[in-house]
Design an enzyme around this catalytic site. Structure first.
Site, PDB file in Angstrom:
ATOM      1  N   ASP A 253     -11.358   0.637   0.655  1.00  0.00           N
ATOM      2  CA  ASP A 253     -12.076   0.495  -0.611  1.00  0.00           C
ATOM      3  C   ASP A 253     -13.467   1.107  -0.428  1.00  0.00           C
ATOM      4  OD1 ASP A 253     -13.529  -0.378  -2.778  1.00  0.00           O
ATOM      5  OD2 ASP A 253     -12.987  -2.495  -2.558  1.00  0.00           O
TER       6      ASP A 253
ATOM      7  N   ASP B 255     -14.144   3.929 -10.469  1.00  0.00           N
ATOM      8  CA  ASP B 255     -15.338   3.737 -11.311  1.00  0.00           C
ATOM      9  C   ASP B 255     -15.546   2.244 -11.599  1.00  0.00           C
ATOM     10  OD1 ASP B 255     -17.464   4.353 -12.964  1.00  0.00           O
ATOM     11  OD2 ASP B 255     -16.264   5.228 -14.574  1.00  0.00           O
TER      12      ASP B 255
HETATM   13  N1  AR6 Z   1     -11.798   2.948  -3.256  1.00  0.00           N
HETATM   14  C1  AR6 Z   1     -11.340   4.189  -2.962  1.00  0.00           C
HETATM   15  N2  AR6 Z   1     -10.482   4.877  -3.733  1.00  0.00           N
HETATM   16  C2  AR6 Z   1     -10.052   4.270  -4.867  1.00  0.00           C
HETATM   17  C3  AR6 Z   1     -10.484   2.971  -5.266  1.00  0.00           C
HETATM   18  C4  AR6 Z   1     -11.404   2.313  -4.395  1.00  0.00           C
HETATM   19  N3  AR6 Z   1     -11.875   1.079  -4.682  1.00  0.00           N
HETATM   20  N4  AR6 Z   1      -9.880   2.658  -6.441  1.00  0.00           N
HETATM   21  C5  AR6 Z   1      -9.098   3.709  -6.767  1.00  0.00           C
HETATM   22  N5  AR6 Z   1      -9.177   4.668  -5.814  1.00  0.00           N
HETATM   23  P1  AR6 Z   1      -9.383   7.242 -10.498  1.00  0.00           P
HETATM   24  P2  AR6 Z   1      -9.955   9.905 -11.634  1.00  0.00           P
HETATM   25  C6  AR6 Z   1      -8.556   6.008  -5.758  1.00  0.00           C
HETATM   26  O1  AR6 Z   1      -8.334   7.008 -11.522  1.00  0.00           O
HETATM   27  O2  AR6 Z   1      -8.547  10.332 -11.438  1.00  0.00           O
HETATM   28  C7  AR6 Z   1     -11.807   6.036 -14.502  1.00  0.00           C
HETATM   29  O3  AR6 Z   1     -11.424   5.166 -15.524  1.00  0.00           O
HETATM   30  C8  AR6 Z   1      -7.246   6.220  -6.491  1.00  0.00           C
HETATM   31  O4  AR6 Z   1      -6.148   5.830  -5.696  1.00  0.00           O
HETATM   32  O5  AR6 Z   1     -10.306   6.135 -10.183  1.00  0.00           O
HETATM   33  O6  AR6 Z   1     -11.048  10.846 -11.252  1.00  0.00           O
HETATM   34  C9  AR6 Z   1     -13.068   6.828 -14.868  1.00  0.00           C
HETATM   35  O7  AR6 Z   1     -13.938   6.099 -15.682  1.00  0.00           O
HETATM   36  C10 AR6 Z   1      -7.277   7.714  -6.722  1.00  0.00           C
HETATM   37  O8  AR6 Z   1      -6.712   8.407  -5.625  1.00  0.00           O
HETATM   38  O9  AR6 Z   1     -10.318   8.516 -10.881  1.00  0.00           O
HETATM   39  C11 AR6 Z   1     -12.512   8.032 -15.555  1.00  0.00           C
HETATM   40  O10 AR6 Z   1     -12.268   7.768 -16.924  1.00  0.00           O
HETATM   41  C12 AR6 Z   1      -8.754   8.072  -6.778  1.00  0.00           C
HETATM   42  O11 AR6 Z   1      -9.461   6.900  -6.386  1.00  0.00           O
HETATM   43  C13 AR6 Z   1     -11.202   8.275 -14.847  1.00  0.00           C
HETATM   44  O12 AR6 Z   1     -10.789   7.015 -14.314  1.00  0.00           O
HETATM   45  C14 AR6 Z   1      -9.247   8.505  -8.150  1.00  0.00           C
HETATM   46  O13 AR6 Z   1      -8.643   7.715  -9.175  1.00  0.00           O
HETATM   47  C15 AR6 Z   1     -11.365   9.256 -13.709  1.00  0.00           C
HETATM   48  O14 AR6 Z   1     -10.111   9.534 -13.169  1.00  0.00           O
END
Ligand code: AR6
Length: 168
Positions: free
Chosen positions: A10, A34
């Site tokens: 995380d 986020d």
């Molecule tokens: N630590 C590390 N990686 C993580 C965590 C964490 N706590 N949580 C999720 N991931 P995403 P995007 C990974 O959807 O595709 C949001 O709503 C996850 O497995 O968070 O850039 C924003 O507000 C994935 O591989 O980001 C935007 O609207 C990676 O983080 C939108 O999502 C990115 O997943 C952005 O989408």
């Protein structure tokens, strides 16, 4: 050249100078990484974003806030491309995200930065392609102060793919 590490976990728990947030252009929080960053940083984060970035930000750019209750002193917010959006150069925009975050961290004189896999969740960028872009951009970056970049994967199978790609 930056030292690149691949870890699983995380990102809100990682002990580095700055963590990167995969945000959206409104910069008002969201789901995925986020949401986790906003929850862990506490309520002050959104106030700084509203105050300093009232109009949000552009895809491919990066802006900095404090990390508040996070172990990291700073959060560097970037917005990756949505893979389903047509008429945009996904690869160039994703590359720009990584480069702009590194530039902002270097400008602050930081030594370490941690990235999530930008765009590979809700924004549907294929993990393998996105990781290739991340590794290439970090390797090409010529740092002034930065020494270490950590790629933090939430899922161990994603980290395995990244480790495989690191060896090419
Ligand atoms: N630590 C590390 N990686 C993580 C965590 C964490 N706590 N949580 C999720 N991931 P995403 P995007 C990974 O959807 O595709 C949001 O709503 C996850 O497995 O968070 O850039 C924003 O507000 C994935 O591989 O980001 C935007 O609207 C990676 O983080 C939108 O999502 C990115 O997943 C952005 O989408």
């Amino acid at each position: 050249m930056l030292n690149i590490e691949i870890t699983v976990g995380d990102i809100t728990k990682v002990n580095v100078d700055a963590i990167v947030n995969a945000a959206n252009t409104a910069l008002r929080g969201g789901g995925g990484v986020d949401g986790a960053i906003h929850r862990a940083a506490g309520g002050q984060l959104i106030y700084e974003l509203i105050e300093r970035y009232p109009d949000g930000m552009h895809v491919g750019d990066a802006v900095v806030t404090f990390g508040y209750e996070l172990p990291a002193m700073y959060v560097i917010h970037t917005v990756g491309p949505h893979y389903m959006n047509v008429g945009i150069d996904h690869e160039a925009l994703l590359e720009s995200c990584y480069r702009r975050c590194l530039e902002e961290a270097d400008k602050l004189g930081l030594h370490s930065i941690a990235f999530p896999a930008i765009s590979t969740g809700v924004y549907l960028y294929p993990l393998r392609d996105a990781t290739r872009v991340a590794l290439r951009t970090i390797r090409e970056f010529e740092p002034e102060s930065l020494e270490r970049a950590e790629l933090v994967f939430f899922k161990s199978e994603d980290a395995e793919i990244a480790r495989e790609l690191m060896n090419y």
